[in-house]
Each structure stands twice: as structure tokens, then as C-alpha cells.
Design a protein around this motif. Sequence first.
Motif, PDB file in Angstrom:
ATOM      1  N   LYS A  60       0.827  -1.202   0.000  1.00 35.23           N
ATOM      2  CA  LYS A  60       0.000   0.000   0.000  1.00 35.23           C
ATOM      3  C   LYS A  60       0.868   1.262   0.000  1.00 35.23           C
ATOM      4  O   LYS A  60       0.443   2.314  -0.464  1.00 35.23           O
ATOM      5  CB  LYS A  60      -0.918   0.032   1.234  1.00 35.23           C
ATOM      6  CG  LYS A  60      -1.787  -1.196   1.417  1.00 35.23           C
ATOM      7  CD  LYS A  60      -2.755  -1.408   0.281  1.00 35.23           C
ATOM      8  CE  LYS A  60      -3.598  -2.654   0.501  1.00 35.23           C
ATOM      9  NZ  LYS A  60      -2.846  -3.906   0.487  1.00 35.23           N
ATOM     10  N   ILE A  61       2.072   1.168   0.563  1.00 33.98           N
ATOM     11  CA  ILE A  61       2.967   2.328   0.654  1.00 33.98           C
ATOM     12  C   ILE A  61       3.853   2.423  -0.584  1.00 33.98           C
ATOM     13  O   ILE A  61       3.959   3.477  -1.209  1.00 33.98           O
ATOM     14  CB  ILE A  61       3.824   2.248   1.933  1.00 33.98           C
ATOM     15  CG1 ILE A  61       2.912   2.319   3.174  1.00 33.98           C
ATOM     16  CG2 ILE A  61       4.859   3.368   1.964  1.00 33.98           C
ATOM     17  CD1 ILE A  61       3.638   2.078   4.475  1.00 33.98           C
ATOM     18  N   ASN A  62       4.520   1.327  -0.931  1.00 33.76           N
ATOM     19  CA  ASN A  62       5.393   1.291  -2.108  1.00 33.76           C
ATOM     20  C   ASN A  62       4.616   0.684  -3.273  1.00 33.76           C
ATOM     21  O   ASN A  62       4.464  -0.526  -3.371  1.00 33.76           O
ATOM     22  CB  ASN A  62       6.653   0.470  -1.812  1.00 33.76           C
ATOM     23  CG  ASN A  62       7.484   1.085  -0.714  1.00 33.76           C
ATOM     24  OD1 ASN A  62       8.038   2.166  -0.869  1.00 33.76           O
ATOM     25  ND2 ASN A  62       7.567   0.408   0.426  1.00 33.76           N
ATOM     26  N   ILE A  63       4.119   1.542  -4.139  1.00 32.52           N
ATOM     27  CA  ILE A  63       3.271   1.109  -5.244  1.00 32.52           C
ATOM     28  C   ILE A  63       4.152   0.569  -6.380  1.00 32.52           C
ATOM     29  O   ILE A  63       5.096   1.238  -6.809  1.00 32.52           O
ATOM     30  CB  ILE A  63       2.425   2.278  -5.772  1.00 32.52           C
ATOM     31  CG1 ILE A  63       1.696   2.988  -4.624  1.00 32.52           C
ATOM     32  CG2 ILE A  63       1.438   1.795  -6.826  1.00 32.52           C
ATOM     33  CD1 ILE A  63       0.746   2.145  -3.852  1.00 32.52           C
ATOM     34  N   PRO A  64       3.879  -0.649  -6.864  1.00 39.75           N
ATOM     35  CA  PRO A  64       4.655  -1.170  -7.995  1.00 39.75           C
ATOM     36  C   PRO A  64       4.547  -0.244  -9.207  1.00 39.75           C
ATOM     37  O   PRO A  64       3.460   0.224  -9.548  1.00 39.75           O
ATOM     38  CB  PRO A  64       3.998  -2.527  -8.280  1.00 39.75           C
ATOM     39  CG  PRO A  64       3.323  -2.904  -6.994  1.00 39.75           C
ATOM     40  CD  PRO A  64       2.875  -1.612  -6.383  1.00 39.75           C
ATOM     41  N   ILE A  65       5.673   0.030  -9.826  1.00 37.49           N
ATOM     42  CA  ILE A  65       5.710   0.924 -10.988  1.00 37.49           C
ATOM     43  C   ILE A  65       5.484   0.119 -12.258  1.00 37.49           C
ATOM     44  O   ILE A  65       6.059  -0.960 -12.436  1.00 37.49           O
ATOM     45  CB  ILE A  65       7.067   1.644 -11.068  1.00 37.49           C
ATOM     46  CG1 ILE A  65       7.281   2.516  -9.825  1.00 37.49           C
ATOM     47  CG2 ILE A  65       7.160   2.502 -12.334  1.00 37.49           C
ATOM     48  CD1 ILE A  65       8.706   3.010  -9.680  1.00 37.49           C
ATOM     49  N   SER A  66       4.655   0.650 -13.130  1.00 37.41           N
ATOM     50  CA  SER A  66       4.514   0.073 -14.465  1.00 37.41           C
ATOM     51  C   SER A  66       4.263   1.198 -15.457  1.00 37.41           C
ATOM     52  O   SER A  66       3.582   2.184 -15.148  1.00 37.41           O
ATOM     53  CB  SER A  66       3.383  -0.959 -14.525  1.00 37.41           C
ATOM     54  OG  SER A  66       2.129  -0.358 -14.262  1.00 37.41           O
ATOM     55  N   ILE A  67       4.856   1.061 -16.625  1.00 36.66           N
ATOM     56  CA  ILE A  67       4.724   2.049 -17.697  1.00 36.66           C
ATOM     57  C   ILE A  67       4.446   1.274 -18.978  1.00 36.66           C
ATOM     58  O   ILE A  67       5.238   0.409 -19.375  1.00 36.66           O
ATOM     59  CB  ILE A  67       5.998   2.895 -17.855  1.00 36.66           C
ATOM     60  CG1 ILE A  67       6.253   3.714 -16.581  1.00 36.66           C
ATOM     61  CG2 ILE A  67       5.911   3.814 -19.070  1.00 36.66           C
ATOM     62  CD1 ILE A  67       7.568   4.470 -16.585  1.00 36.66           C
ATOM     63  N   THR A  68       3.323   1.552 -19.609  1.00 33.79           N
ATOM     64  CA  THR A  68       2.917   0.814 -20.799  1.00 33.79           C
ATOM     65  C   THR A  68       3.018   1.721 -22.019  1.00 33.79           C
ATOM     66  O   THR A  68       2.293   2.718 -22.119  1.00 33.79           O
ATOM     67  CB  THR A  68       1.476   0.298 -20.655  1.00 33.79           C
ATOM     68  OG1 THR A  68       1.378  -0.496 -19.466  1.00 33.79           O
ATOM     69  CG2 THR A  68       1.090  -0.549 -21.858  1.00 33.79           C
ATOM     70  N   ILE A  69       3.925   1.373 -22.916  1.00 34.54           N
ATOM     71  CA  ILE A  69       4.134   2.130 -24.155  1.00 34.54           C
ATOM     72  C   ILE A  69       3.869   1.188 -25.332  1.00 34.54           C
ATOM     73  O   ILE A  69       4.346   0.045 -25.330  1.00 34.54           O
ATOM     74  CB  ILE A  69       5.577   2.674 -24.237  1.00 34.54           C
ATOM     75  CG1 ILE A  69       5.888   3.574 -23.031  1.00 34.54           C
ATOM     76  CG2 ILE A  69       5.788   3.439 -25.546  1.00 34.54           C
ATOM     77  CD1 ILE A  69       5.044   4.819 -22.943  1.00 34.54           C
ATOM     78  N   PRO A  70       3.108   1.624 -26.331  1.00 35.22           N
ATOM     79  CA  PRO A  70       2.862   0.764 -27.498  1.00 35.22           C
ATOM     80  C   PRO A  70       4.163   0.253 -28.110  1.00 35.22           C
ATOM     81  O   PRO A  70       5.150   0.981 -28.210  1.00 35.22           O
ATOM     82  CB  PRO A  70       2.118   1.693 -28.471  1.00 35.22           C
ATOM     83  CG  PRO A  70       1.443   2.700 -27.586  1.00 35.22           C
ATOM     84  CD  PRO A  70       2.405   2.921 -26.442  1.00 35.22           C
ATOM     85  N   THR A  71       4.158  -1.000 -28.510  1.00 36.21           N
ATOM     86  CA  THR A  71       5.379  -1.636 -29.015  1.00 36.21           C
ATOM     87  C   THR A  71       5.916  -0.962 -30.275  1.00 36.21           C
ATOM     88  O   THR A  71       7.116  -1.033 -30.537  1.00 36.21           O
ATOM     89  CB  THR A  71       5.131  -3.127 -29.300  1.00 36.21           C
ATOM     90  OG1 THR A  71       4.011  -3.256 -30.192  1.00 36.21           O
ATOM     91  CG2 THR A  71       4.811  -3.876 -28.009  1.00 36.21           C
ATOM     92  N   TYR A  72       5.038  -0.312 -31.050  1.00 34.07           N
ATOM     93  CA  TYR A  72       5.532   0.304 -32.279  1.00 34.07           C
ATOM     94  C   TYR A  72       6.405   1.530 -32.012  1.00 34.07           C
ATOM     95  O   TYR A  72       6.989   2.090 -32.938  1.00 34.07           O
ATOM     96  CB  TYR A  72       4.385   0.651 -33.229  1.00 34.07           C
ATOM     97  CG  TYR A  72       3.207   1.371 -32.628  1.00 34.07           C
ATOM     98  CD1 TYR A  72       3.251   2.742 -32.367  1.00 34.07           C
ATOM     99  CD2 TYR A  72       2.034   0.684 -32.337  1.00 34.07           C
ATOM    100  CE1 TYR A  72       2.162   3.406 -31.823  1.00 34.07           C
ATOM    101  CE2 TYR A  72       0.935   1.332 -31.789  1.00 34.07           C
ATOM    102  CZ  TYR A  72       0.991   2.684 -31.539  1.00 34.07           C
ATOM    103  OH  TYR A  72      -0.097   3.341 -31.002  1.00 34.07           O
TER     104      TYR A  72
END
Length: 242
Positions: A60-72
Motif C-alpha cells: 500500500k505504501i510502495n506502489i509497484p511501478i509500471s509504464i505501458t508504451i505501445p510496441t511500435y
Amino acid sequence: MSDLIEYNVEGGILGLGEFILLEIAFYLIDLEDVQQVVSLCKKTFKLKDHVRFHKSIDNKINIPISITIPTYYSEQYTKKENEFTYTSKNFGCKTFPIDQIITNGLYRCEFKVNKAGSSFGVMKSGLIIPFGKGCGWEPQAKDTAYQNQEGYLYQNRSNIGGNQELKDGDIVAIEVNMAPPRTATLFTNGKQQPVFVNNIPESVQFFFTLSDNNYSTTVLSLKRLEASTSANITGAKEVKWA
């Protein structure tokens, strides 16, 4: 059709047992909800000593980071393995939104400037900015607020200067407080900056940009805060989200 009574749990919520209660705590979003589960009675209070409960709190404190960028777009930047370090491979604006959508509470996102030239800010959640288009260009300018390298804070094509100019190695943080009047406050190397954003949208995402070749940024952390780290400082200037 089954009677509703068949879905009752003997002993109420306590009858769910230790492991199901821990499972509930693990998937709850807000710290306040987790605290309510634990503070039900002496029996549930013992859950605080369980290793899985501590993992739940950490999530709840350390939020997992994710970044989604289109593969193209993958040929236009590099990402360092096991890190959220992104480096531009060519000229042209590139916006990297962090997937986590912020709708309530206090959050702080920290970045490291590896090669100066990036901008850092918040955007209305769900906004898509194609590579090659700037975050301050129309039509997305009204849905973003960001600080550039020179320390100017932009919103809807208007800007106010006064924040510290960014250089290689600087640590930039943005603290978002979703309690009215909903603010975004910037910090550079731990020092609160005077120009902040007021009246941000009810649902936002953090983001950073890369524009020129070899510009580079690392996303260091995304945290849920229990209390704000910002303060009323001398010389503060407000940029109101229009």
C-alpha cells in the motif's frame, strides 16, 4: 435458487479465519481500510504480527511501478533491464505516463534526471499523447501540468517561472494531494519548489517526457503517503488548472 442464509459465515467476519482476512487485507487499496480490518477486535489485531500483513502494508505504501508504451514506439527509446530508466534514441517528443491512476489520498513519485532535458508532471488520467507530440501542445495542453528543465511550470499553455532549473543527477519529486483543492507540489533534491498546481483533475497520472537524443530519466519510486510533506513556504506561486 439458494437461500441467502446459505451465504452467511458462522461467527460473522471473524468466522472467515486468519488466512482469508489476510487475503482481504492484501487486496484492499486504502491503508485506512486495512486498519479497520485489523482493529475489529483483539483477535483480528493479532494479524498485525503476521509476515503477510507487513507485505500487505508495504504494497500500500510502495506502489509497484509500471509504464505501458505501445510496441511500435520501441525503436525510439531504450529501457534498462530491471530498472525504469528510459533513454531517448532520437529527436522528437516522447511522453511516458505511469500506469497507476490516482483518485484519492496522498502520493509521491520520484524521478532521477540522468541527462537533463526532461519535463515532469501530472496528466488527466487516460490521456494518450502520441510520440512526436508535445505534452504542452494542443489538444493535450489543457489536460497536463508539468515543469520543464528551466523551472517553468506549464498548464494549458500558460506558465509561471520560479522553480529550480534541473541538471544532470537531480532528484525530482511530485507530491499529489487529492483532498480539495487537489494540489501537485514539486521538490528538487528534497527541497520544496515555490510554484505548484492547484485544482488538478479528480483522476490523474504522473508522467515524464524525453525529447532529444540521449535524454534520460529514471523513475525511482511511487509511494502512498500517510501525511503530506509539503508546507506553506515563502514566495509560493499557484498555477490553477484551467
